[in-house]
Write an enzyme that holds these catalytic residues in place. Structure first.
Site, short mmCIF file in Angstrom:
data_model
loop_
_atom_site.label_atom_id
_atom_site.label_comp_id
_atom_site.label_asym_id
_atom_site.label_seq_id
_atom_site.Cartn_x
_atom_site.Cartn_y
_atom_site.Cartn_z
N HIS A 119 0.72 -1.48 0.30
CA HIS A 119 -0.13 0.60 -0.25
C HIS A 119 0.83 1.11 0.49
CE1 HIS A 119 -3.41 -2.74 1.32
NE2 HIS A 119 -4.63 -1.95 0.84
N ASN A 150 7.72 -4.53 3.11
CA ASN A 150 6.85 -3.83 3.95
C ASN A 150 6.28 -3.91 5.48
OD1 ASN A 150 4.32 -3.17 3.18
ND2 ASN A 150 3.43 -5.49 2.33
#
Length: 269
Positions: A119, A150
């Site tokens: 994201h 991440n």
């Protein structure tokens, strides 16, 4: 008598029309008040220009899409203290973004690639409503990220930004991967894997300040402060131009290297 009836009928119609117009205005005003006031600054002086002109404003973030790389070159959004809720949201499936001409790259490009659908506007920043949360799962808001990156330093940076929002108030954030020549590609659509990701955090108000990061797309054990850079450095690497509509003096002041003591770190290791 007929004239009196006509007068009463016209008066009643006028009153009903006035109530209808007031109700329409009130509904619109209430709807606007519930918006995250995203367009307040996101459209002008803070976010960068779009390289390809594919610049799209969703309800809760804006972005510029690069079809050559099949991802956003930047995503921009406001983060406000009232956004930071702990609402339990059901994680939706990723969906292509139909607002992108020809649609954004399909999530299947990531399947079996070894990379996460990382994201850019974090889902954790948008738990305050189901609509806002689900909007972050459009593939226009993801980029290929190393799994350790991440879950590691990128996640720590997102938590740090939330901590700053609680401490300092409203923040404006611009983030994305460095899109350049010679990157690895994944999937049938050739989604390119950035070697670096950047994040710029702007704090408005009397204690106005800005901090920026440029981090290699792999897990890093070093402190976040090691990856602080000037906005000028991100502009040089990305080819983007941030804060273009600000007064030149203000732009130069904000884009200079961060001054020590303006941001307090919290240890999220």
């Amino acid at each position: 008598m007929n004239r009196q009836r006509i007068y009463y009928a016209l008066s009643l119609a006028a009153i009903l029309a006035a109530f209808w117009l007031f109700d329409l205005w009130w509904a619109k005003a209430e709807q606007e008040s519930k918006r995250p006031q995203f367009e307040m600054v996101s459209g002008g002086e803070l976010r960068p220009r779009s390289t390809e002109g594919i610049e799209i404003t969703h309800e809760y973030y804006a972005f510029s899409y690069r079809t050559e790389y099949e991802q956003a070159e930047w995503v921009a959004y406001w983060l406000k203290p009232e956004h930071l809720t702990q609402d339990d949201r059901k994680r939706p499936y990723f969906e292509v973004d139909p607002s992108v001409p020809g649609e954004s790259a399909h999530w299947r490009n990531y399947k079996g690639s070894g990379y996460d659908r990382g994201h850019l506007c974090p889902a954790g920043d948008r738990r305050f409503s189901e609509e806002a949360y689900n909007e972050t799962f459009l593939t226009s808001n993801v980029s290929p990220q190393d799994r350790e990156f991440n879950a590691g330093i990128w996640n720590r940076l997102e938590q740090q930004v939330r901590s700053w929002c609680k401490r300092y108030g409203d923040l404006y954030i611009v983030t994305g991967g460095i899109l350049e020549e010679g990157l690895e590609e994944i999937g049938s659509e050739g989604v390119e894997v950035p070697d670096y990701f950047y994040k710029i955090v702007y704090r408005p108000g009397d204690d106005e300040a800005l901090i920026a990061y440029l981090i290699p797309n792999q897990e890093q054990k070093s402190d976040l402060s090691r990856f602080e850079v000037s906005v000028d450095e991100i502009e040089r690497r990305s080819g983007l131009d941030f804060f273009t509509l600000l007064d030149k003096g203000k732009q130069e002041e904000l884009e200079a290297p961060t001054r020590l003591g303006e941001w307090r770190y919290h240890n999220f290791n």
